[in-house]
Structures are given as C-alpha cells and as structure tokens.
Design an enzyme around this catalytic site. Structure first.
Site, PDB file in Angstrom:
ATOM      1  N   TYR A   1       1.067  -1.261   0.028  1.00  0.00           N
ATOM      2  CA  TYR A   1       0.004   0.005  -0.197  1.00  0.00           C
ATOM      3  C   TYR A   1       0.899   1.155   0.087  1.00  0.00           C
ATOM      4  O   TYR A   1       2.001   1.363   0.538  1.00  0.00           O
ATOM      5  CB  TYR A   1      -0.840   0.108   1.007  1.00  0.00           C
ATOM      6  CG  TYR A   1      -1.699   1.044   1.413  1.00  0.00           C
ATOM      7  CD1 TYR A   1      -2.855   1.473   0.623  1.00  0.00           C
ATOM      8  CD2 TYR A   1      -1.468   2.302   2.241  1.00  0.00           C
ATOM      9  CE1 TYR A   1      -3.794   2.462   0.597  1.00  0.00           C
ATOM     10  CE2 TYR A   1      -2.073   3.444   2.275  1.00  0.00           C
ATOM     11  CZ  TYR A   1      -3.372   3.668   1.370  1.00  0.00           C
ATOM     12  OH  TYR A   1      -4.070   4.585   1.394  1.00  0.00           O
TER      13      TYR A   1
ATOM     14  N   TRP B   1       1.288   5.708  -1.408  1.00  0.00           N
ATOM     15  CA  TRP B   1       0.705   6.855  -2.367  1.00  0.00           C
ATOM     16  C   TRP B   1       1.777   6.935  -3.361  1.00  0.00           C
ATOM     17  O   TRP B   1       1.635   7.678  -4.354  1.00  0.00           O
ATOM     18  CB  TRP B   1       0.309   8.272  -1.637  1.00  0.00           C
ATOM     19  CG  TRP B   1      -0.956   8.372  -1.288  1.00  0.00           C
ATOM     20  CD1 TRP B   1      -1.788   7.649  -0.740  1.00  0.00           C
ATOM     21  CD2 TRP B   1      -1.688   9.423  -1.670  1.00  0.00           C
ATOM     22  NE1 TRP B   1      -3.105   8.001  -0.408  1.00  0.00           N
ATOM     23  CE2 TRP B   1      -3.162   9.303  -0.983  1.00  0.00           C
ATOM     24  CE3 TRP B   1      -1.592  10.501  -2.025  1.00  0.00           C
ATOM     25  CZ2 TRP B   1      -4.018  10.157  -0.961  1.00  0.00           C
ATOM     26  CZ3 TRP B   1      -2.453  11.477  -2.265  1.00  0.00           C
ATOM     27  CH2 TRP B   1      -3.708  11.220  -1.908  1.00  0.00           C
TER      28      TRP B   1
HETATM   29  N1  LIG Z   1      -2.301   7.419  12.752  1.00  0.00           N
HETATM   30  C1  LIG Z   1      -2.657   7.727  11.561  1.00  0.00           C
HETATM   31  N2  LIG Z   1      -1.955   7.003  10.817  1.00  0.00           N
HETATM   32  C2  LIG Z   1      -2.162   7.007   9.283  1.00  0.00           C
HETATM   33  C3  LIG Z   1      -3.503   8.024   9.065  1.00  0.00           C
HETATM   34  C4  LIG Z   1      -4.204   8.658  10.133  1.00  0.00           C
HETATM   35  O1  LIG Z   1      -4.933   9.596   9.777  1.00  0.00           O
HETATM   36  N3  LIG Z   1      -3.674   8.756  11.362  1.00  0.00           N
HETATM   37  N4  LIG Z   1      -3.761   8.223   7.710  1.00  0.00           N
HETATM   38  C5  LIG Z   1      -3.572   7.003   6.623  1.00  0.00           C
HETATM   39  C6  LIG Z   1      -3.706   7.305   5.712  1.00  0.00           C
HETATM   40  S1  LIG Z   1      -5.458   8.078   4.942  1.00  0.00           S
HETATM   41  C7  LIG Z   1      -2.899   7.113   4.436  1.00  0.00           C
HETATM   42  S2  LIG Z   1      -3.219   7.317   2.816  1.00  0.00           S
HETATM   43  C8  LIG Z   1      -1.613   6.619   4.636  1.00  0.00           C
HETATM   44  C9  LIG Z   1      -0.578   7.124   3.769  1.00  0.00           C
HETATM   45  O2  LIG Z   1       0.722   6.155   4.071  1.00  0.00           O
HETATM   46  P1  LIG Z   1       1.595   5.870   2.618  1.00  0.00           P
HETATM   47  O3  LIG Z   1       0.987   6.025   1.379  1.00  0.00           O
HETATM   48  O4  LIG Z   1       2.454   4.759   2.930  1.00  0.00           O
HETATM   49  O5  LIG Z   1       2.529   7.378   3.059  1.00  0.00           O
HETATM   50  P2  LIG Z   1       3.644   8.185   2.143  1.00  0.00           P
HETATM   51  O6  LIG Z   1       4.334   8.856   2.851  1.00  0.00           O
HETATM   52  O7  LIG Z   1       2.892   8.794   0.925  1.00  0.00           O
HETATM   53  O8  LIG Z   1       4.405   7.001   1.395  1.00  0.00           O
HETATM   54  C10 LIG Z   1       4.656   6.729   0.053  1.00  0.00           C
HETATM   55  C11 LIG Z   1       6.170   6.257  -0.102  1.00  0.00           C
HETATM   56  O9  LIG Z   1       6.582   6.081  -1.462  1.00  0.00           O
HETATM   57  C12 LIG Z   1       7.855   6.636  -1.791  1.00  0.00           C
HETATM   58  N5  LIG Z   1       7.874   7.014  -3.209  1.00  0.00           N
HETATM   59  C13 LIG Z   1       7.615   8.198  -3.950  1.00  0.00           C
HETATM   60  N6  LIG Z   1       7.719   7.874  -5.243  1.00  0.00           N
HETATM   61  C14 LIG Z   1       8.226   6.709  -5.446  1.00  0.00           C
HETATM   62  C15 LIG Z   1       8.428   6.060  -6.558  1.00  0.00           C
HETATM   63  O10 LIG Z   1       8.242   6.467  -7.769  1.00  0.00           O
HETATM   64  N7  LIG Z   1       8.770   4.556  -6.257  1.00  0.00           N
HETATM   65  C16 LIG Z   1       8.713   4.039  -5.162  1.00  0.00           C
HETATM   66  N8  LIG Z   1       9.228   2.680  -5.103  1.00  0.00           N
HETATM   67  N9  LIG Z   1       8.569   4.837  -3.997  1.00  0.00           N
HETATM   68  C17 LIG Z   1       8.271   5.991  -3.996  1.00  0.00           C
HETATM   69  C18 LIG Z   1       7.796   7.862  -0.816  1.00  0.00           C
HETATM   70  O11 LIG Z   1       9.360   8.276  -0.756  1.00  0.00           O
HETATM   71  C19 LIG Z   1       7.236   7.419   0.359  1.00  0.00           C
HETATM   72  O12 LIG Z   1       8.221   6.771   1.193  1.00  0.00           O
HETATM   73  O13 LIG Z   1      -1.150   6.848   6.171  1.00  0.00           O
HETATM   74  C20 LIG Z   1      -2.403   6.324   7.115  1.00  0.00           C
HETATM   75  N10 LIG Z   1      -1.835   6.411   8.338  1.00  0.00           N
HETATM   76  N1  LIG Z   2      -1.628  18.242   3.692  1.00  0.00           N
HETATM   77  C1  LIG Z   2      -1.951  17.009   3.400  1.00  0.00           C
HETATM   78  N2  LIG Z   2      -3.206  16.847   3.015  1.00  0.00           N
HETATM   79  C2  LIG Z   2      -3.488  15.789   2.950  1.00  0.00           C
HETATM   80  C3  LIG Z   2      -2.936  14.375   3.272  1.00  0.00           C
HETATM   81  C4  LIG Z   2      -1.750  14.799   3.910  1.00  0.00           C
HETATM   82  O1  LIG Z   2      -1.069  13.853   4.305  1.00  0.00           O
HETATM   83  N3  LIG Z   2      -1.298  16.036   3.724  1.00  0.00           N
HETATM   84  N4  LIG Z   2      -3.360  13.248   3.300  1.00  0.00           N
HETATM   85  C5  LIG Z   2      -4.356  13.177   2.127  1.00  0.00           C
HETATM   86  C6  LIG Z   2      -5.316  11.970   2.631  1.00  0.00           C
HETATM   87  S1  LIG Z   2      -4.478  10.281   1.998  1.00  0.00           S
HETATM   88  C7  LIG Z   2      -6.368  11.795   2.792  1.00  0.00           C
HETATM   89  S2  LIG Z   2      -6.956  10.174   3.006  1.00  0.00           S
HETATM   90  C8  LIG Z   2      -7.417  12.839   3.362  1.00  0.00           C
HETATM   91  C9  LIG Z   2      -7.660  12.677   4.709  1.00  0.00           C
HETATM   92  O2  LIG Z   2      -8.751  13.533   5.093  1.00  0.00           O
HETATM   93  P1  LIG Z   2      -9.393  13.311   6.573  1.00  0.00           P
HETATM   94  O3  LIG Z   2      -9.147  11.875   6.964  1.00  0.00           O
HETATM   95  O4  LIG Z   2     -10.752  14.085   6.632  1.00  0.00           O
HETATM   96  O5  LIG Z   2      -8.016  14.149   7.455  1.00  0.00           O
HETATM   97  P2  LIG Z   2      -7.924  14.513   8.994  1.00  0.00           P
HETATM   98  O6  LIG Z   2      -6.867  15.811   8.725  1.00  0.00           O
HETATM   99  O7  LIG Z   2      -7.358  13.059   9.614  1.00  0.00           O
HETATM  100  O8  LIG Z   2      -9.114  15.021   9.715  1.00  0.00           O
HETATM  101  C10 LIG Z   2      -9.999  15.927   8.999  1.00  0.00           C
HETATM  102  C11 LIG Z   2     -10.495  16.717  10.475  1.00  0.00           C
HETATM  103  O9  LIG Z   2     -11.221  15.700  11.266  1.00  0.00           O
HETATM  104  C12 LIG Z   2     -11.289  16.154  12.508  1.00  0.00           C
HETATM  105  N5  LIG Z   2     -11.619  15.052  13.507  1.00  0.00           N
HETATM  106  C13 LIG Z   2     -10.907  14.004  13.786  1.00  0.00           C
HETATM  107  N6  LIG Z   2     -11.583  13.142  14.561  1.00  0.00           N
HETATM  108  C14 LIG Z   2     -12.632  13.738  14.615  1.00  0.00           C
HETATM  109  C15 LIG Z   2     -14.181  13.088  15.016  1.00  0.00           C
HETATM  110  O10 LIG Z   2     -14.127  12.324  16.052  1.00  0.00           O
HETATM  111  N7  LIG Z   2     -15.097  13.996  15.053  1.00  0.00           N
HETATM  112  C16 LIG Z   2     -15.274  15.018  14.421  1.00  0.00           C
HETATM  113  N8  LIG Z   2     -16.474  15.696  14.137  1.00  0.00           N
HETATM  114  N9  LIG Z   2     -13.760  15.573  13.801  1.00  0.00           N
HETATM  115  C17 LIG Z   2     -12.835  14.716  13.778  1.00  0.00           C
HETATM  116  C18 LIG Z   2      -9.682  16.319  12.815  1.00  0.00           C
HETATM  117  O11 LIG Z   2      -9.442  17.347  13.736  1.00  0.00           O
HETATM  118  C19 LIG Z   2      -9.389  17.144  11.451  1.00  0.00           C
HETATM  119  O12 LIG Z   2      -9.577  18.623  11.588  1.00  0.00           O
HETATM  120  O13 LIG Z   2      -6.313  13.898   3.403  1.00  0.00           O
HETATM  121  C20 LIG Z   2      -5.558  13.895   2.254  1.00  0.00           C
HETATM  122  N10 LIG Z   2      -4.895  15.506   2.303  1.00  0.00           N
HETATM  123 MO   LIG Z   3      -5.582   8.672   2.661  1.00  0.00          MO
END
Ligand SMILES: Nc1nc2c(c(=O)[nH]1)N[C@H]1C(S)=C(S)[C@@H](COP(=O)(O)OP(=O)(O)OC[C@H]3O[C@@H](n4cnc5c(=O)[nH]c(N)nc54)[C@H](O)[C@@H]3O)O[C@H]1N2
Ligand SMILES: Nc1nc2c(c(=O)[nH]1)N[C@H]1C(S)=C(S)[C@@H](COP(=O)(O)OP(=O)(O)OC[C@H]3O[C@@H](n4cnc5c(=O)[nH]c(N)nc54)[C@H](O)[C@@H]3O)O[C@H]1N2
Ligand SMILES: [Mo]
Length: 767
Positions: free
Chosen positions: A116, A118
């Site tokens: 998994y 991005w």
């Molecule tokens: N506690 C907590 N944990 C969370 C979340 C949260 O809300 N709270 N959010 C979750 C969510 S929504 C998501 S989407 C995940 C994201 O988790 P990931 O998608 O695993 O996070 P990234 O840091 O985007 O990791 C992408 C990796 O790909 C590498 N990369 C970039 N380009 C290339 C390429 O061309 N080739 C290769 N082989 N590698 C490359 C980058 O250097 C990076 O290390 O995290 C989750 N984890």
């Molecule tokens: N800059 C930046 N933007 C991103 C990403 C990033 O890594 N960096 N990641 C991207 C990805 S992969 C994803 S999946 C999306 C995720 O998008 P979301 O999952 O919506 O993002 P979060 O920032 O985890 O949370 C959004 C808001 O929800 C609030 N919140 C948390 N828990 C609760 C709750 O129980 N109740 C209520 N009412 N509010 C709550 C938090 O305080 C926060 O302000 O964002 C994307 N956008």
């Molecule tokens: Mo995500």
C-alpha cells in the site's frame, strides 16, 4: 469541447500540485507553482532541495546477515545492523533466486505484494502498478483491498447508497452550493490543509475559493469538530468529543422525528427501513430515547444547541458534510451511515445545494466540476491468486497466519507470508501501533523495498533498491476529478545509481523469463497510455491533441462540465428509473444485507456504539486525553518530511502536539516544552503547542514525522503518533483502520532526557 494550453513550459506534477521547473545558473533547477493555479500549495517548492538529496538512497543495499547467511537470518536485527552496498546485478540475481526459492518452497501464496502507498504522481511510473504487474506475471501475490483513507467508509457506503468512487465523482459542485446552500454543517471541518492534495496531481486548488464564494453568497457554516482551526471561512464551532458524532446526529434525528420535521414522504419514496431505525431512535427497541440530553452526555455538545440545529437544518437548504477521519475509528461505519440517514430525513438529497457530502475538503478534487473520463492506466494484468487482506490488517496477517477474519460478511484466513515486497509506500509511516508492526516485521524471511529515500521502512528492509523521483523521469499526470493533464518532464539525472521502478522490474522479469515491458520503453508506454486516454476522451467529444503536440505544449485543460453537478439529482427525480446501487435501489437506512451478516459489532441500521478508547471510557482520576492524529499541513504523509518546508513546522526538531491551555496548565506544560506522550502501547517525544483551537481533553499530533525509534530506551523520538495508536479493526464488517481511536497520557519531559532525532540519518554501512 475544452481548451488546450498552448505554451511550452517545463512542468511537473505531484500529489500536491502542478509546478513549473526553471533551470538555474548553478546547473540545478528551481521550482515554482503553475501559473494556472490561483491558490498553489507550498509543499512542492522544495522538491529539488539538497535537504532531500541528503536522504536519498544511492546504491542497492542488502542487510548484512541476509547477505552473509541467507534469507530469514537474524530478522530481529532488521533496522539495527549495517547494510552492504552491492552492484545492481548482484542484487537482482539474488532477488531472482529468492523469488524462485520462495515460489518452489511455499508457492506464490507466501508473497505479500499488497504494498500500500501513495508513491508519486504519474500514470506510468506508478510504483504500485509496477510491482503488481511484476508479481502477477510471476504467478500472483497476496493483495490488499480498500485503503487507509477509507476502510470503514468504503465498505459501508455501497450497502447504504452507492459505491465510493461514483459518489465522490458526483459531489455537488462549489458554485451550485454558493447559489443554493443556506446552511453548511460539517462534521470534521473543511481542513484546507488537506485540500492541498489530490492523488495524481491537483490542477487548480479551488476549495478556499469555493468556500469563500459560498460565504459571500450568504451560506452559514457550522463546524462540529474537536478542533476549531480547520475552516477557511467564518463559522460556528461546536466542540465535540472525538468518535461521538453518531450520538449527536442521532439526537438531531430524534428532534426531526419527534417534532414531525423529517421529510416522511422522501423517506417513503426514496429509502427503505426507516421504521426499523425509528424504533431505535425513539427507544421503542432498546428503552433509550436518543434525545439531545442523552447525546449531550456522550458528545459534550449542549443539548439546547443540538435541538436548535435540528430545526435550522429542517428550515434551510442544508448541506451535511463529513470528514474521512470520522470513519478512521472504531465503529467508523456508523457516522457515515448516520450522516446519510440524517440527510435523508432532512429530505434534500438530490436538490441543488442540499443533501450530503462525504469528504468536502478531504482532497481538492471533491466538489470539482471538471470533465471526467478514464485516463489510461499502466496495466497490472490479472492476479491468479484470490487471497487478500483488508489493507490495515498487515500486522495481524504477519503475526497470525492461518487465523480467520471476516470481511463484508464473509470469512477468510490469513496466509503464511514469507516474502514482502514494498514499492511506493511507507508502512512505518502509515500503520497503527508501530511497536506491534515491529514485532510482525520480524516474521517474513525476506523484505524488499524499492524507495528513493532512506525512510524508516527502507532502513528495516533486507534488500533496498534505490528508485528515481518523478523529477528524474518522464511521465504523464492526470488525476481523477482534476482538470489538468500534465507532461511531467525529466529535469534531473537519476540520483546515484537509482533506477525507475519500471527498469527494476523489467530487469528482474528478464531474469525470470517473463515479458514485463512488451517491448516498449518509457516513451513507448507514455504514448500508449496517452492514446488510450485520447480515445476515451474522444468518446466523450473531448478532442485532445496528438501525443507530440501534447508533450510540446505540456498541459491540457479539460475545463468544466456543461451541466452543473447536483449529487443524486436523477435519483431524486425518478428513483425507479435511476436507482442507487443498493440491493433495493433505494437509500438503505436499514440494510437487510448487513443485518443478515449477524455481526456483534454492526447492526442493520446506524447505531451509537462506544469505541474501545474514548473520553467517556475514563474512570475518575484517569488523566488520559484523546489523541487525534490528523493529516499534516506541511507535507503529504511522510513524504518530503526532510524538506525545509516540513522542518520549519517542527518545534525543537519534533513534530508538535497541540494541547488546550487548561490541559497544559494542570500538567505544568508550557508552549514549546518537550513532552512525552505514552500509553500501554508505546511512548514518543513531541513538543507542545498550547492552543485554544483544540478542545479540552483532546490532543492533536499530525502524522508523518519519520519514525525514529530508540530501541534500547523503547521510545520514539520524532513525534510519530503511530507509536501509540491502536491497531484494531473499525469493525468485523470492514476491518478498516482505526487510528483516531486512541487515549494517551502526556507529561512534560526534562530536556536532559530528550535524545537526538536521527530520523534523517543514513543507516550504517559495512565498509
Ligand atoms: N495515525 C494515523 N495514521 C495514518 C493516517 C491517520 O490519519 N492517522 N492516515 C492514513 C492514510 S489516510 C494514508 S493514505 C496512509 C499513507 O501512507 P503512505 O502512502 O504509505 O505514505 P507516504 O508517505 O505517502 O508513502 C509513500 C512512499 O512512497 C515513496 N515513493 C515516492 N515515489 C516513489 C516511486 O516512484 N517509487 C517508489 N518505489 N517509491 C516512491 C515515498 O518516498 C514514500 O516513502 O497513512 C495512514 N496512516
Ligand atoms: N496536507 C495534506 N493533505 C492531505 C494529506 C496529507 O498527508 N497532507 N493526506 C490526504 C489523504 S491520503 C487523505 S485520506 C485525506 C484525509 O482527510 P481526513 O481524514 O478528513 O483528514 P484529517 O486531517 O485526519 O481529519 C480531518 C478533520 O477531522 C477532525 N476530526 C478527527 N476526529 C474527529 C471526530 O471524531 N469527530 C469530528 N467531528 N472531527 C474529527 C480533525 O480534527 C481534522 O480537523 O487528506 C488528504 N490530504
Ligand atoms: Mo489517505
């Protein structure tokens, strides 16, 4: 018909925007945001910085014990013993041999290629597609379903209203809301920090403009959220305890029901199962009426305000929105299901500016009105194996081979994994309870990671293969729900000996006698993917230029759709002719399907259930606070954490934690103090930001600081929240990730006890 760009600037695209690349006098490049973007993100401005080059991987590297004693040797030492740098041919030969051994001894079922993550933008050099295609060609792999973004939400939505992608594609657009929406109530804000991003590259950032347009037209905003600084416009902040939104929504529903304000005609004509749900709402089913007074005890929002808000919703054109974060929690299906139920009761689904949204603000694309068509994908082929895991069950799988889990009503068994291949993701960023993942990570015999950077995951691999970044190769960006198709041009030579994922898998495939490339090189593939896209566009009467013209021009602008987008307007007009994709064709407030699964933790209708850890679970004297780990402002996940822009956001070199002044005062914590955050799962070091924008009882620590574990002191030193988060499923329905369900203690840390941050140091190498 839509317009094409006509200039020939050199551009690139990243998940955080489209940028122009300008050669500088020193032989390097400088980066600025694309002129077409009125509200660009600063995240990408340092993509070519030396700070990032300092954390690059230069050569293939193999963990010493693996190289000297073979697969499975001293797995405990992963991340703790030196690497040996080797020539590409040596690494690739060893890898091909290891695949042969694993397949002959254990079969392809022993290979986890779920991988998994991005990765980077670009349709061709998409790391996951590349690794999946390779693994499919050699006989298949154990895959994953769903995402960390949307686990519980993705599983519940098709049972209730529609699949996630079709729904996200038809979110009512900003201009329609500006003209029609009187009241916009959002659970979880509209965090503009998140709207910097779209997977594959946002063209024009438009969420702030969209919301300002609504504000100017008179829309009123209510933000129900534990934090008050996640709205770009004036709004009323109703502070809510994390994970309790379902209770508050139930109470609003109770008022609508009791006072006859619900749209009973719509519930009859467009929904099923309201009566069953109403029995639960009134307490006829369980003896508990879901009144505002009942909900207020749970969620902390005043009963009187819940009551008046219900009336405001019923008497105004109202849009209800929910953040994805709400479903990243134990019982995360419930708030999504309940939001749709509430919107159905308000009765404005399918009307301009009314109804619901599942993620306005989660990404830039949600609410865009650009033309959509399917862009060409790098073909992954077919996986002969059907074995999968829900994505967030990685540690469970590695720790418990053979044990059974349920997913969407069916039972499955975890496979016995011997080899893990990761390309394009960072599990030591994204997974919860990383101390548990450290245990699970000791199980496989071989772990291979393709990475540009020495991430915490790369440091914990057996075989590390250095990969190019998107600035070092040619590609095409085209993101779903975004308006630009971008020629991503190579502007730098590959760092060190790094190679494209494509070239790595092609070289491996040749050693294993399978045809990975189909005789095409990078240019050949780009032309093929572009031609597929051009044909798909033509089918929708969009004339894209030929490839050479496109490549010269550098950007193609799809432009807006002819007709304003109103979500589910067809369904509203004629539900029989335009059914939603549930079994009944209507919105399912009661789902016979889910009820038929007979799950202990998910009933047939939305239900308030206490999460495992929440503020209401504390006993007297228990000083724990609820930790929210939201998405970071200054980067995407863990990407570019070493960049100057991300580092500027650190306090004392650590990812800061936000704490309410009252909570800080009783713990003698001042702004800028180092703090220790801990629970039974782990400990981490952060630095305090004391802020009124976070409600009492709640802490906020954004994700993405590179995991920096001191294995002897057993403490994470950089401020990575996944050192303490909870690794249990949202429910036995979805098995989604539940990162937002987490209680922790926090205390001031004596600066003398703070160890240095080593996150951006290289691992040790054997000379
Ligand atoms: N506690 C907590 N944990 C969370 C979340 C949260 O809300 N709270 N959010 C979750 C969510 S929504 C998501 S989407 C995940 C994201 O988790 P990931 O998608 O695993 O996070 P990234 O840091 O985007 O990791 C992408 C990796 O790909 C590498 N990369 C970039 N380009 C290339 C390429 O061309 N080739 C290769 N082989 N590698 C490359 C980058 O250097 C990076 O290390 O995290 C989750 N984890
Ligand atoms: N800059 C930046 N933007 C991103 C990403 C990033 O890594 N960096 N990641 C991207 C990805 S992969 C994803 S999946 C999306 C995720 O998008 P979301 O999952 O919506 O993002 P979060 O920032 O985890 O949370 C959004 C808001 O929800 C609030 N919140 C948390 N828990 C609760 C709750 O129980 N109740 C209520 N009412 N509010 C709550 C938090 O305080 C926060 O302000 O964002 C994307 N956008
Ligand atoms: Mo995500």
């Amino acid at each position: 018909m839509s317009g094409a760009g006509t200039n020939s600037k050199t551009r690139t695209a990243a998940h955080w925007g489209v940028y122009e690349i300008i050669p500088d006098d020193a032989g390097g490049v400088s980066i600025r945001s694309a002129a077409e973007d009125g509200d660009p993100s600063p995240i990408g401005l340092h993509m070519a910085s030396d700070a990032l080059k300092r954390v690059r991987i230069a050569r293939p590297a193999i963990r010493r014990s693996w190289l000297e004693h073979g697969p499975g040797s001293n797995q405990l030492l992963r991340g703790r013993e030196p690497f040996v740098e080797v020539e590409w041919d040596v690494a690739l030969d060893l890898l091909a041999g290891e695949f042969k051994r694993i397949r002959e001894t254990f079969g392809n079922e022993a290979i986890f290629g779920g991988s998994y993550g991005w990765a980077s933008a670009g349709r061709f050099h998409h790391a996951q597609s590349q690794v999946h295609r390779f693994l499919n060609l050699i006989g298949g792999y154990v895959s994953h379903v769903d995402s960390y973004s949307l686990g519980a939400g993705k599983v519940i939505l098709p049972h209730v209203v529609s699949g996630l992608s079709p729904l996200l594609n038809q979110h009512t657009s900003w201009d329609v809301m500006a003209s029609n929406t009187e009241l916009f109530v959002t659970f979880g804000g509209i965090p503009v920090k998140n709207a910097q991003i779209s997977q594959g590259g946002p063209g024009r950032h438009r969420v702030v403009a969209g919301m300002r347009g609504m504000e100017e037209a008179g829309t009123r905003f209510v933000n129900v959220s534990p934090v008050g600084d996640n709205m770009p416009v004036e709004s009323e902040w109703l502070a809510i305890r994390p994970n309790t939104d379902t209770a508050m929504m139930l109470a609003i529903a109770h008022v609508l029901h009791k006072d006859g304000l619900a749209d009973f005609a719509f519930l009859k004509s467009h929904c099923v199962g309201y009566e069953r749900f109403a029995d639960y709402l009134t307490g006829a089913a369980d003896g508990i009426a879901k009144t505002p007074a009942w909900a207020s005890e749970i969620c902390g929002v005043a009963a009187g305000r819940i009551e008046t808000l219900a009336r405001e919703m019923a008497s105004h054109r109202t849009m209800l929105n929910i953040s994805w974060s709400l479903q990243r929690a134990v019982h995360g299906e419930q708030p999504f299901w309940m939001l749709i139920t509430l919107a159905a009761m308000v009765g404005q689904i399918g009307l301009p500016g009314g109804g619901f949204g599942v993620g306005y603000g989660a990404m830039n694309s949600v609410g865009n009105d650009n033309i959509r068509f399917k862009f060409g994908d790098f073909p992954q082929g077919q996986n002969p194996l059907k074995t999968f895991i829900p994505v967030a069950r990685i540690a469970d799988m590695l720790l418990n081979p053979g044990s059974v889990f349920t997913y969407n009503g069916k039972s499955h068994a975890y496979p016995d994994i011997r080899l893990v291949y990761w390309a394009g993701g960072n599990p030591f960023h994204h997974h919860q309870d990383l101390n548990r993942l450290l245990q699970a990570w000791q199980k496989p015999e071989t772990i291979i990671v393709n990475e540009p950077y020495w991430t915490p995951t790369a440091k914990r691999a057996d075989i590390v293969l250095p990969v190019t970044t998107s600035l070092e190769r040619n590609d095409i960006a085209a993101a779903s729900g975004e308006d630009f198709v971008v020629a991503m041009k190579k502007v730098e030579e590959p760092f060190g000996q790094s190679r494209n994922d494509f070239d790595i898998f092609n070289a491996l495939a040749r050693r294993m006698d399978v045809d990975f490339s189909e005789g095409l090189d990078e240019q050949g593939w780009l032309r093929r993917l572009y031609e597929v896209s051009r044909e798909n566009a033509a089918a929708q009467h969009i004339q894209m230029p030929g490839f050479d013209d496109f490549w010269h021009q550098g950007l193609f602008d799809l432009g807006p759709q002819a007709k304003p987008i109103v979500m589910l307007d067809d369904f509203r007009r004629a539900p029989a002719e335009n059914p939603v994709s549930t079994p009944s064709g209507r919105i399912e407030i009661f789902s016979e399907t889910i009820a038929g699964f007979c799950l202990a933790d998910c009933a047939g209708h939305p239900t308030w259930r206490e999460p495992t850890e929440w503020l209401g679970a504390r006993t007297p004297g228990d000083g724990r606070l609820h930790l929210i780990s939201d998405q970071p402002v200054r980067r995407l996940h863990s990407q570019l954490d070493a960049s100057p822009h991300s580092r500027e956001g650190k306090v004392a070199g650590r990812e800061p934690i936000h704490i309410n002044p009252a909570d800080a005062a009783v713990r003698d914590i001042a702004d800028g103090d180092l703090v220790e955050v801990f629970n039974e799962r782990g400990r981490l070091i952060s630095a305090a930001v004391v802020s009124e924008a976070i409600m009492p009882g709640v802490l906020r620590l954004s994700t993405g600081a590179w995991f920096d574990m001191d294995h002897d002191a057993r403490i994470e030193k950089h401020g990575n929240p996944n050192a303490v988060t909870l690794d249990i499923p949202a429910s036995s329905l979805s098995q989604g990730c539940s990162a937002q369900t987490c209680l922790v203690d926090i205390r001031r840390l004596d600066p003398k006890q703070a160890m240095p941050v080593l996150a951006f140091e290289h691992p040790d190498f054997q000379a």
